[in-house]
Design a protein around this motif. Structure first.
Motif, PDB file in Angstrom:
ATOM      1  N   ALA A  94       0.832  -1.216   0.000  1.00  0.00           N
ATOM      2  CA  ALA A  94       0.000   0.000   0.000  1.00  0.00           C
ATOM      3  C   ALA A  94       0.865   1.264   0.000  1.00  0.00           C
ATOM      4  N   GLN A  95       1.956   1.232   0.762  1.00  0.00           N
ATOM      5  CA  GLN A  95       2.842   2.410   0.842  1.00  0.00           C
ATOM      6  C   GLN A  95       3.414   2.775  -0.514  1.00  0.00           C
ATOM      7  N   ILE A  96       3.838   1.768  -1.264  1.00  0.00           N
ATOM      8  CA  ILE A  96       4.575   2.049  -2.504  1.00  0.00           C
ATOM      9  C   ILE A  96       3.617   2.202  -3.693  1.00  0.00           C
ATOM     10  N   GLN A  97       2.498   1.445  -3.683  1.00  0.00           N
ATOM     11  CA  GLN A  97       1.510   1.639  -4.754  1.00  0.00           C
ATOM     12  C   GLN A  97       0.948   3.049  -4.711  1.00  0.00           C
ATOM     13  N   GLY A  98       0.766   3.565  -3.491  1.00  0.00           N
ATOM     14  CA  GLY A  98       0.205   4.912  -3.394  1.00  0.00           C
ATOM     15  C   GLY A  98      -1.251   4.916  -3.825  1.00  0.00           C
ATOM     16  N   THR A  99      -1.639   5.924  -4.581  1.00  0.00           N
ATOM     17  CA  THR A  99      -3.024   6.031  -5.049  1.00  0.00           C
ATOM     18  C   THR A  99      -2.991   5.989  -6.579  1.00  0.00           C
ATOM     19  N   PRO A 100      -4.161   5.900  -7.209  1.00  0.00           N
ATOM     20  CA  PRO A 100      -4.158   5.943  -8.690  1.00  0.00           C
ATOM     21  C   PRO A 100      -3.561   7.250  -9.214  1.00  0.00           C
ATOM     22  N   GLU A 101      -3.614   8.322  -8.404  1.00  0.00           N
ATOM     23  CA  GLU A 101      -3.121   9.627  -8.874  1.00  0.00           C
ATOM     24  C   GLU A 101      -1.626   9.835  -8.663  1.00  0.00           C
ATOM     25  N   PHE A 102      -1.073   9.218  -7.612  1.00  0.00           N
ATOM     26  CA  PHE A 102       0.359   9.440  -7.348  1.00  0.00           C
ATOM     27  C   PHE A 102       0.951   8.214  -6.649  1.00  0.00           C
TER      28      PHE A 102
END
Lengths: 399, 399
Positions: free
Chosen positions: B198-206
């Motif tokens: 989750a930390q490295i995937q981030g969000t779809p925007e960043f």
């Protein structure tokens, strides 16, 4: 945790070296060395902590921050008399420094006028630590023992090798995850995320530990600089990248790097990859107990030199147990001038990366010196991987 | 990358402080300070590198390892005259030290007899670095400027706040992933893996960046020691744990900790959690521009003191941009004696963790000082989370 006998043996070996170097007291700041001697692995090294070894005492003494003391008691073989905590007001204070507290303890236990070994060039033993120590112990003599424990760690026990092989299994999975994830329209950070997931999940039999360096995966012209990490840029057709990662099991590392492209790689990358592969083969054929570290580099240089290539950086370094910021052990390097004779159960990251001004190639292996040659600790194809481009890519239209 | 104007402004502010402190030349070893001034973020800090600021020069000079120089050129605003590389044979060598090279450069550019600020207590500026520097520059005067640039970083720009809010979004996702993953029969490392993902995937925007401290998730009696990481032990019914993590976006951090259990938590954990929650409320009600850092701690101590509880460690610290091994900025702390007056756009990790000998509770927030109060940079329920136990668990029978 290793058996108590292994810790006792390690401590004995350290004391032998202390005697050889004329050191009565050894102060350890390197978290890898602390872990090696006691199993202490908490992420508490961002505040000052010191482990004290004296020739007389059968246990090291840990001196660190109050809130970390119970973690030492719960995870190491040290008894309560060898765990000493300083109050929190010493932490990152302008008025007080934890090393003043350490100097007082050394004085209390009668070690203030001895010859004291300090790890002068270890991250975590800052310039100010040394100044405070000299101030607090004006009658002591200091000696640089930056690599004293590291040198003891050079030859691994069978259990350490087992841990590194587990780390090797983990890095194979992590590299496979990276290969599977890289594709047109995927963001660099998503590849990093896939690597992390594989690194920490480990296998069904054993879990993974964090690695001492984060995944490094520079793309295209940034491959000229191996220590760049990632962005959230999306991959495009024709991109090429180097992936340098490790697997870790209980702080033992097996690093590995590979080079790949999406679709066809540029010709210079293809050609350089072949040269590197051939150089690795020649080098692996040569490595065995009894040869010198510098000669390993010489064989490599000759192998790539015949194609007009040259690597200006060292060809590898001792690897195994480590904590951030480095997975190297800071002892032996494959480079001119290092006359160390290789012995069984030394372990190295064979690091034939070549970085030119606008591109680089990295294909590396973690190896163990055996009784008559060398063994790879990972099993992963070495060739440049030119990943086929998918014909239908939903993301491509939105990127 | 920030706009060139922001870097120029930062450098001006640093020079102002240099003048105030009577320093002609500033040597920077802290990677966070290097990044702050130039955008240089590669994982190259495990070898010695130095950034040189002189009052006269409009750009910092980076001095580091050969293979990293092209990364500086490609990712910072420094021109080629301000990037100086030392050969690889300086790296981890017993014969040569990179700081000898740095001292020679300083001499060549006429800075050898100046008052030079050095970051005496920064990891990466080792005791040996200082010894070699004094040896190489016998006519220089040295001054400790460990927190000079850090103090300039204390008040964040709007863009920095935006980055920290993004980090806040990431840590919410990571904590949610941990909550979702923890269950009977799941291994601790699998929870760590879910957090990393989750930390490295981030969000779809960043996308997410790596955090400067790894996930810390001690269980049961180990919660008494907050900096333990994880093992591959499987969770059991009735386990409780603290989870301290961060989100990171372009090296800017938002840390957060929570406490949870599988099924019912022990009564002492429940009770302490409520006390901590109430203490946080009282503290947040108090924080605003104009109050002192030490007074924040006083309000907290009073709030928990009425229930007979006491926290012996500081209540929080300035946070934002950072590199391993710490996400704290090493400037202002919420603790007795710190008289710093809070100002808008200072950012803190409010860290009301309490650790007793056999259990601990951590519920924390990253906050920003606003023009009239305080703002949370994350939005996540603060209560102790007692996760319902699933009735059908295939893994349970095999564990």
């Amino acid at each position: 945790m290793f058996a108590l006998e292994e810790y006792t043996k390690r401590l004995e070996n350290v004391k032998k070296r202390m005697v050889e170097e004329g050191v009565d007291v050894l102060l350890i700041s390197n978290p890898s060395n602390m872990y090696y001697l006691t199993n202490y692995s908490a992420w508490s090294f961002y505040v000052h902590q010191i482990m004290v070894i004296t020739l007389e005492d059968a246990q090291p003494i840990w001196i660190g921050r109050q809130m970390d003391a119970s973690g030492v008691a719960k995870t190491t073989w040290l008894d309560e008399h060898h765990i000493i905590a300083y109050p929190d007001y010493f932490v990152q204070s302008k008025e007080r420094h934890p090393i003043d507290f350490v100097a007082n303890i050394l004085t209390e236990i009668g070690q203030s006028a001895r010859t004291i070994g300090v790890e002068m060039d270890v991250h975590y033993f800052t310039a100010l630590c040394y100044e405070r120590l000299k101030h607090g112990l004006p009658n002591a003599t200091f000696k640089d023992t930056s690599s004293l424990v590291n040198m003891v760690r050079l030859i691994k026990s069978n259990q350490e090798i087992k841990y590194m092989k587990r780390a090797g299994e983990i890095v194979e999975r992590a590299m496979r995850a990276a290969y599977d994830c890289v594709q047109i329209g995927v963001r660099e950070n998503e590849v990093a995320a896939a690597i992390y997931l594989a690194q920490i999940q480990g296998t069904p039999e054993f879990g993974g530990d964090y690695t001492s360096i984060v995944p490094m995966l520079p793309t295209n012209e940034n491959t000229s600089s191996p220590h760049l990490t990632w962005t959230d840029r999306k991959y495009k057709n024709g991109d090429f990248l180097t992936i340098e990662i490790a697997g870790a099991y209980k702080r033992y590392h097996a690093p590995m790097a590979r080079t790949m492209s999406i679709g066809n790689a540029p010709n210079e990358v293809k050609e350089l990859s072949k040269v590197v592969e051939e150089g690795i083969e020649a080098t692996l054929d040569f490595i065995k107990p009894g040869v010198k570290a510098c000669d390993v580099e010489r064989v490599w240089s000759k192998a790539i030199g015949k194609y007009g290539h040259r690597k200006s950086s060292r060809l590898g370094y001792s690897v195994g147990l480590s904590f951030p910021p480095d997975w190297g052990e800071h002892t032996v390097s494959f480079r001119p001038g290092d006359e160390t004779i290789l012995k069984p159960n030394m372990t190295f990251h064979l690091m034939p990366g070549i970085w030119y001004s606008d591109y680089g190639v990295e294909i590396t292996e973690t190896v163990r010196i055996t009784t008559d040659g060398v063994e790879l600790l990972t099993n992963f194809p070495r060739n440049l991987y030119e990943k086929p481009v998918l014909s239908i890519l939903p993301d491509e239209h939105t990127s």
